[in-house]
Scaffold this motif. Structure first.
Motif, PDB file in Angstrom:
ATOM      1  N   ALA A 133       0.757  -1.327   0.138  1.00  0.00           N
ATOM      2  CA  ALA A 133      -0.070  -0.093   0.031  1.00  0.00           C
ATOM      3  C   ALA A 133       1.035   1.157  -0.236  1.00  0.00           C
ATOM      4  CB  ALA A 133      -0.686  -0.023   1.161  1.00  0.00           C
ATOM      5  N   ALA A 134       1.983   1.277   0.905  1.00  0.00           N
ATOM      6  CA  ALA A 134       3.082   2.415   1.011  1.00  0.00           C
ATOM      7  C   ALA A 134       3.523   2.416  -0.629  1.00  0.00           C
ATOM      8  CB  ALA A 134       3.919   2.327   1.976  1.00  0.00           C
ATOM      9  N   ARG A 135       3.782   1.827  -1.264  1.00  0.00           N
ATOM     10  CA  ARG A 135       4.739   1.443  -2.479  1.00  0.00           C
ATOM     11  C   ARG A 135       3.914   2.283  -3.492  1.00  0.00           C
ATOM     12  NH1 ARG A 135       6.217  -3.109  -2.169  1.00  0.00           N
ATOM     13  NH2 ARG A 135       8.348  -2.916  -1.277  1.00  0.00           N
ATOM     14  N   ARG A 136       2.401   1.898  -3.419  1.00  0.00           N
ATOM     15  CA  ARG A 136       1.672   2.438  -4.376  1.00  0.00           C
ATOM     16  C   ARG A 136       1.144   3.947  -4.390  1.00  0.00           C
ATOM     17  NH1 ARG A 136      -0.820  -2.817  -3.587  1.00  0.00           N
ATOM     18  NH2 ARG A 136      -2.559  -1.861  -2.267  1.00  0.00           N
ATOM     19  N   ASP A 175       7.673   8.030  -0.658  1.00  0.00           N
ATOM     20  CA  ASP A 175       8.241   8.565   0.499  1.00  0.00           C
ATOM     21  C   ASP A 175       7.365   8.052   1.768  1.00  0.00           C
ATOM     22  OD1 ASP A 175      10.310  10.164  -0.526  1.00  0.00           O
ATOM     23  OD2 ASP A 175       8.812  11.807  -0.928  1.00  0.00           O
ATOM     24  N   ALA A 176       6.504   7.236   1.357  1.00  0.00           N
ATOM     25  CA  ALA A 176       5.602   6.684   2.286  1.00  0.00           C
ATOM     26  C   ALA A 176       6.208   5.864   3.331  1.00  0.00           C
ATOM     27  CB  ALA A 176       4.459   5.763   1.928  1.00  0.00           C
ATOM     28  N   ASP A 206      12.810  -2.068   4.511  1.00  0.00           N
ATOM     29  CA  ASP A 206      14.050  -1.809   5.335  1.00  0.00           C
ATOM     30  C   ASP A 206      13.585  -1.115   6.484  1.00  0.00           C
ATOM     31  OD1 ASP A 206      15.925  -2.768   3.353  1.00  0.00           O
ATOM     32  OD2 ASP A 206      15.671  -0.702   2.232  1.00  0.00           O
ATOM     33  N   LEU A 207      14.323  -1.414   7.621  1.00  0.00           N
ATOM     34  CA  LEU A 207      14.090  -0.617   8.797  1.00  0.00           C
ATOM     35  C   LEU A 207      15.439   0.566   8.959  1.00  0.00           C
ATOM     36  CD1 LEU A 207      14.379  -2.413  12.553  1.00  0.00           C
ATOM     37  CD2 LEU A 207      15.552  -0.410  11.772  1.00  0.00           C
ATOM     38  N   ARG A 208      14.573   1.910   8.839  1.00  0.00           N
ATOM     39  CA  ARG A 208      15.121   2.996   8.758  1.00  0.00           C
ATOM     40  C   ARG A 208      15.855   3.315  10.077  1.00  0.00           C
ATOM     41  NH1 ARG A 208      11.908   7.428   5.610  1.00  0.00           N
ATOM     42  NH2 ARG A 208      12.487   6.069   4.232  1.00  0.00           N
ATOM     43  N   ALA A 254      10.611   1.772   5.632  1.00  0.00           N
ATOM     44  CA  ALA A 254      10.432   2.152   4.344  1.00  0.00           C
ATOM     45  C   ALA A 254      10.484   1.268   3.464  1.00  0.00           C
ATOM     46  CB  ALA A 254      11.265   3.335   3.941  1.00  0.00           C
ATOM     47  N   PRO A 255       9.786   1.153   2.262  1.00  0.00           N
ATOM     48  CA  PRO A 255       9.696  -0.002   1.239  1.00  0.00           C
ATOM     49  C   PRO A 255      11.353   0.167   0.745  1.00  0.00           C
ATOM     50  CG  PRO A 255       7.691   1.339   0.868  1.00  0.00           C
ATOM     51  CD  PRO A 255       8.628   2.049   2.078  1.00  0.00           C
TER      52      PRO A 255
END
Length: 337
Positions: free
Chosen positions: A262-265, A269-270, A318-320, A334-335
């Motif tokens: 959902a974030a990637r779509r 920056d989601a 990825d764990l930011r 973040a994706p």
């Protein structure tokens, strides 16, 4: 002279850990609403028994036992008063523990715990024949009480993390599995530029207080949904407050995968932000007892940073960064690029 036993101290310490009486005293006080009936200026023990309709001698003995836990005090004139800790057993105290201590099913669920550890289903399910969330869904009043407690608990757990959380929130926030809005309430009050959408199962969304929308017109809405099957896109930040510790790795990874997609779509920056415990990798971390609770009640688990990193990777995240605040941490994901 007798030879001192070098293990005597440890023997007494372990024997104390075995004692279930203190928790049962608190359970009785809360179930019988004893604290609710003790006025600010106190009440005679006999009068309290009459008000509650309880056996006078047995209630008096319970009160005397409760004194040892520093929740009640009885003065020389036999007047019973609440201590500061005792006020947390009242229904009307902010952050009250009465609902939690009154839930006998959480206590009895520990009976088959050894079977859970040896590879069986969650102890709660073995003891009661149903999963904990299913049992709540079957009892409307139990569901309301549970989420009322969770809403108050959200304020306590998430307030220390709010500055860190707001730093990582975009203008459109999805409070995924947000219950009745405790976390959403903090976000809305913390930054008037934020719009929050809360999603949870239909029966839970029906319990969200209407004043949340009235206090924040145009900035809050609650929508039914099931994060295990779909996560809505269109949000800058996907926040999961104390959600994934309820689930084993396979289910947690599935939920995270839905968030990642959902974030990637939505936007490059989601982000996805988890509000969870991050256990120490080694050593006697007291939060390991929370891990036992999750194993027993839901089949879930608390996780270390390395375990959160691994779970995120399975979901394509990825764990930011990890920011700590109080009991929990904000795990920012973040994706993958």
């Amino acid at each position: 002279m007798p030879v001192p036993d070098p293990l005597d101290h440890e023997r007494r310490r372990l024997a104390g850990l075995f004692d279930i009486a203190p928790s049962r005293v608190l359970y009785a006080l809360c179930t019988l609403r004893v604290a609710d009936r003790v006025p600010r200026d106190g009440i005679k023990a006999g009068d309290l028994a009459e008000v509650l309709g309880l056996h006078r001698d047995r209630l008096t003995r319970l009160i005397r036992a409760a004194e040892t836990l520093d929740v009640l005090h009885v003065d020389a004139g036999d007047t019973v008063r609440l201590t500061p800790a005792g006020t947390l057993l009242r229904s009307d105290t902010p952050g009250s523990l009465r609902a939690e201590f009154s839930d006998n099913s959480l206590f009895t669920a520990w009976g088959p715990f050894a079977e859970t550890v040896s590879g069986g289903r969650p102890s709660y399910e073995l003891a009661h024949g149903t999963a904990i969330f299913d049992s709540l869904g079957d009892d409307r009043e139990a569901l309301r009480t549970f989420h009322e407690h969770m809403r108050m608990r959200a304020h306590q757990l998430y307030r220390p993390l709010l500055p860190a959380l707001l730093r990582h929130c975009g203008p459109r926030v999805l409070d995924l599995g947000g219950g009745t809005g405790g976390l959403s309430e903090l976000l809305l009050a913390g930054d008037d530029r934020i719009q929050v959408t809360l999603t949870d199962l239909p029966d839970v969304v029906g319990l969200v207080p209407k004043e949340l929308s009235r206090r924040h017109p145009g900035r809050f809405r609650a929508e039914p949904g099931d994060m295990r099957t779909s996560v809505p896109e269109g949000h800058d930040t996907y926040v999961l407050g104390s959600i994934l510790h309820d689930w084993p790795d396979d289910v947690a990874a599935g939920i995270l995968t839905g968030c990642a997609e959902a974030a990637r779509r939505t936007s490059a920056d989601a982000t996805v932000v988890l509000l969870e415990r991050v256990l120490d990798d080694a050593g006697p971390d007291p939060r390991r007892m929370d891990d036992m609770w999750m194993m027993a009640m839901t089949g879930g688990r608390e996780r270390t940073r390395a375990e959160w990193t691994g779970l995120a990777a399975v979901a394509g995240l990825d764990l930011r960064t990890v920011e700590h605040g109080g009991e929990l941490s904000a795990v920012v994901l973040a994706p993958k690029g």
